[in-house]
Scaffold this active site. Structure first.
Site, PDB file in Angstrom:
ATOM      1  N   ARG A 113       0.816  -1.221   0.000  1.00 26.33           N
ATOM      2  CA  ARG A 113       0.000   0.000   0.000  1.00 26.33           C
ATOM      3  C   ARG A 113       0.855   1.278   0.000  1.00 26.33           C
ATOM      4  NH1 ARG A 113      -1.980  -3.775  -0.979  1.00 26.33           N
ATOM      5  NH2 ARG A 113      -3.702  -4.854  -0.002  1.00 26.33           N
ATOM      6  N   CYS A 158     -10.463  -0.983   3.976  1.00 26.49           N
ATOM      7  CA  CYS A 158      -9.745  -0.997   5.268  1.00 26.49           C
ATOM      8  C   CYS A 158      -9.336   0.416   5.661  1.00 26.49           C
ATOM      9  CB  CYS A 158      -8.515  -1.883   5.173  1.00 26.49           C
ATOM     10  SG  CYS A 158      -8.960  -3.625   5.108  1.00 26.49           S
TER      11      CYS A 158
HETATM   12  C1  LIG Z   1     -15.601  -2.172  -0.345  1.00 26.49           C
HETATM   13  C2  LIG Z   1     -14.158  -1.770  -0.573  1.00 26.49           C
HETATM   14  C3  LIG Z   1     -13.185  -2.773  -0.667  1.00 26.49           C
HETATM   15  C4  LIG Z   1     -11.852  -2.424  -0.866  1.00 26.49           C
HETATM   16  N1  LIG Z   1     -10.921  -3.426  -0.946  1.00 26.49           N
HETATM   17  C5  LIG Z   1      -9.634  -3.123  -1.180  1.00 26.49           C
HETATM   18  C6  LIG Z   1      -8.649  -4.161  -1.302  1.00 26.49           C
HETATM   19  O1  LIG Z   1      -8.945  -5.349  -1.203  1.00 26.49           O
HETATM   20  N2  LIG Z   1      -7.360  -3.798  -1.539  1.00 26.49           N
HETATM   21  C7  LIG Z   1      -6.990  -2.481  -1.666  1.00 26.49           C
HETATM   22  O2  LIG Z   1      -5.809  -2.221  -1.911  1.00 26.49           O
HETATM   23  N3  LIG Z   1      -7.885  -1.477  -1.537  1.00 26.49           N
HETATM   24  C8  LIG Z   1      -9.193  -1.754  -1.304  1.00 26.49           C
HETATM   25  N4  LIG Z   1     -10.115  -0.745  -1.178  1.00 26.49           N
HETATM   26  C9  LIG Z   1      -9.687   0.668  -1.212  1.00 26.49           C
HETATM   27  C10 LIG Z   1      -9.778   1.336  -2.599  1.00 26.49           C
HETATM   28  O3  LIG Z   1     -10.776   0.742  -3.390  1.00 26.49           O
HETATM   29  C11 LIG Z   1      -8.451   1.280  -3.340  1.00 26.49           C
HETATM   30  O4  LIG Z   1      -7.467   1.929  -2.594  1.00 26.49           O
HETATM   31  C12 LIG Z   1      -8.535   1.958  -4.726  1.00 26.49           C
HETATM   32  O5  LIG Z   1      -7.388   1.576  -5.463  1.00 26.49           O
HETATM   33  C13 LIG Z   1      -8.594   3.480  -4.662  1.00 26.49           C
HETATM   34  O6  LIG Z   1      -8.775   3.980  -5.977  1.00 26.49           O
HETATM   35  P1  LIG Z   1      -9.645   5.278  -6.282  1.00 26.49           P
HETATM   36  O7  LIG Z   1      -9.577   5.529  -7.735  1.00 26.49           O
HETATM   37  O8  LIG Z   1     -11.000   5.123  -5.707  1.00 26.49           O
HETATM   38  O9  LIG Z   1      -8.826   6.387  -5.498  1.00 26.49           O
HETATM   39  P2  LIG Z   1      -9.392   7.616  -4.654  1.00 26.49           P
HETATM   40  O10 LIG Z   1     -10.074   7.088  -3.447  1.00 26.49           O
HETATM   41  O11 LIG Z   1     -10.135   8.541  -5.512  1.00 26.49           O
HETATM   42  O12 LIG Z   1      -8.031   8.312  -4.212  1.00 26.49           O
HETATM   43  C14 LIG Z   1      -7.154   7.711  -3.279  1.00 26.49           C
HETATM   44  C15 LIG Z   1      -5.805   8.445  -3.369  1.00 26.49           C
HETATM   45  O13 LIG Z   1      -5.218   8.169  -4.626  1.00 26.49           O
HETATM   46  C16 LIG Z   1      -5.001   9.405  -5.319  1.00 26.49           C
HETATM   47  N5  LIG Z   1      -5.266   9.158  -6.740  1.00 26.49           N
HETATM   48  C17 LIG Z   1      -6.391   8.642  -7.299  1.00 26.49           C
HETATM   49  N6  LIG Z   1      -6.241   8.544  -8.629  1.00 26.49           N
HETATM   50  C18 LIG Z   1      -5.013   9.014  -8.905  1.00 26.49           C
HETATM   51  C19 LIG Z   1      -4.257   9.200 -10.104  1.00 26.49           C
HETATM   52  N7  LIG Z   1      -4.725   8.881 -11.320  1.00 26.49           N
HETATM   53  N8  LIG Z   1      -3.023   9.739 -10.000  1.00 26.49           N
HETATM   54  C20 LIG Z   1      -2.520  10.083  -8.802  1.00 26.49           C
HETATM   55  N9  LIG Z   1      -3.164   9.937  -7.634  1.00 26.49           N
HETATM   56  C21 LIG Z   1      -4.388   9.402  -7.692  1.00 26.49           C
HETATM   57  C22 LIG Z   1      -5.930  10.417  -4.700  1.00 26.49           C
HETATM   58  O14 LIG Z   1      -5.430  11.736  -4.848  1.00 26.49           O
HETATM   59  C23 LIG Z   1      -5.930   9.972  -3.260  1.00 26.49           C
HETATM   60  O15 LIG Z   1      -4.782  10.456  -2.608  1.00 26.49           O
HETATM   61  C24 LIG Z   1     -11.468  -1.063  -0.973  1.00 26.49           C
HETATM   62  C25 LIG Z   1     -12.457  -0.060  -0.874  1.00 26.49           C
HETATM   63  C26 LIG Z   1     -13.784  -0.410  -0.682  1.00 26.49           C
HETATM   64  C27 LIG Z   1     -14.826   0.675  -0.592  1.00 26.49           C
END
Ligand SMILES: Cc1cc2nc3c(=O)[nH]c(=O)nc-3n(C[C@H](O)[C@H](O)[C@H](O)COP(=O)(O)OP(=O)(O)OC[C@H]3O[C@@H](n4cnc5c(N)ncnc54)[C@H](O)[C@@H]3O)c2cc1C
Length: 302
Positions: free
Chosen positions: A177, A226
């Site tokens: 992470r 998480c």
């Molecule tokens: C039900 C559920 C289950 C999940 N299970 C997992 C799991 O098993 N494993 C896991 O690792 N995570 C999990 N997550 C967390 C999450 O889904 C991941 O971390 C996901 O990769 C976040 O992506 P996002 O596009 O939604 O980022 P966001 O939530 O929009 O952003 C998160 C961070 O990333 C940055 N960011 C987003 N896109 C970019 C980009 N293109 N360039 C630079 N920075 C960027 C944002 O600025 C912010 O700092 C889970 C979440 C939920 C709700």
């Protein structure tokens, strides 16, 4: 924060940046928490330098939003605008074992699309919401795999140099992470190199991962996945569970009784409630185990 200066609005239109005034972050995040601000949607990567220059010149701070699935955003009128990439069509193009993927592409759909073309490896990421860019940013992973393993090349916009750059996989460090990207770098596109696997076999793996999630996570409820990273050699969820904290709540923010590292918004939780619950749990873990839990969820304070 609102952009109302007609000259700025005109310049945004010239840059093909779409303005969505007064966007509610509670509607753009999986936790369903967050105040209001202007959302700027980038439809062309080439607009990024011009847009960031414009925001800087006008003292308009910004945050970068992916799919909003790993975010806890403050309440009220927010003191920065939010910038987001719009997804082009198509957002995934295959070339042999290489998948050229736009950072705005939905992660789950990308995994499924590749699977249907007999490209596997990412089965564990099924069920992880959000964009491919968000997954790259923090090296999303589950069930023993992480996206970084498959990264051959990343195209990004470097905040420090204000230049577009292409990095080879070996130039990036992907840890649990955590990645070596700068805090304000924008991931724009990635080339993933995926192993060939028959679709049926990939599907079996996907079904196993889906079942594991279904039986252990509060799916269909408002969460950010998480809340804490697992400390080395330990499980944050197990420690929280051992202290009997499942179900603990402050306002409408609650520790899930299904998975203790998932904190839920039961309906009307505010950021204040959720932050108070996070601090409370962190303090209890520190007191009982001497372990300082680190957030996995990204907090955007006003
Ligand atoms: C039900 C559920 C289950 C999940 N299970 C997992 C799991 O098993 N494993 C896991 O690792 N995570 C999990 N997550 C967390 C999450 O889904 C991941 O971390 C996901 O990769 C976040 O992506 P996002 O596009 O939604 O980022 P966001 O939530 O929009 O952003 C998160 C961070 O990333 C940055 N960011 C987003 N896109 C970019 C980009 N293109 N360039 C630079 N920075 C960027 C944002 O600025 C912010 O700092 C889970 C979440 C939920 C709700």
């Amino acid at each position: 924060m609102r952009i109302s200066d007609p000259k700025l609005l005109e310049r945004l239109a010239e840059l093909s940046v779409e303005l969505r005034p007064g966007a509610k972050l509670s509607e753009l995040t999986s936790l369903g928490i967050g105040g209001t601000t202007d959302l700027l949607r980038i439809t062309k990567h080439e607009s990024i330098p011009g847009l960031l220059k414009l925001l800087d010149a006008n003292d308009i701070p910004h945050k970068f939003l992916g799919g909003g699935s790993n975010l806890l955003v403050d309440d009220g009128e927010l003191p920065w605008v939010v910038v987001q990439l719009a997804s082009p069509k198509p957002d995934v193009v295959l070339e042999g074992n290489l998948a050229h993927v736009d950072a705005a592409a939905d992660l789950g759909r990308t995994v499924t699309f590749c699977a249907k073309h007999d490209l596997g490896g990412m089965e564990g990421l099924i069920g992880v919401p959000g964009t491919v860019g968000g997954a790259l940013r923090m090296n999303a992973g589950a069930y023993g795999m992480q996206i970084g393993t498959y990264v051959r090349e990343v195209k990004l916009y470097r905040a420090a140099t204000r230049e577009f750059e292409t990095l080879r996989g070996h130039q990036i460090s992907f840890e649990y992470r955590h990645t070596s990207f700068g805090p304000d770098d924008m991931m724009l596109a990635v080339i993933l190199e995926l192993p060939s696997k028959p679709y049926n076999e990939i599907l079996k793996g996907i079904r196993i991962c889906n079942e594991k999630r279904r039986t252990s996570q509060p799916l269909g409820q408002k969460s950010a996945g998480c809340i804490f990273k697992n400390p080395p050699g330990a499980s944050a969820g197990r420690m929280i569970d051992e202290l009997g904290l499942k179900g603990l709540s402050i306002g409408d923010a609650q520790v899930s009784d299904r998975h203790a590292n998932f904190f839920l918004n039961r309906g009307r939780a505010s950021a204040k409630d959720m932050l108070a619950l996070i601090s409370d749990v962190r303090e209890r873990i520190q007191k009982s185990y001497g372990v300082a839990l680190v957030n996995e969820v990204v907090v955007w304070n006003a």
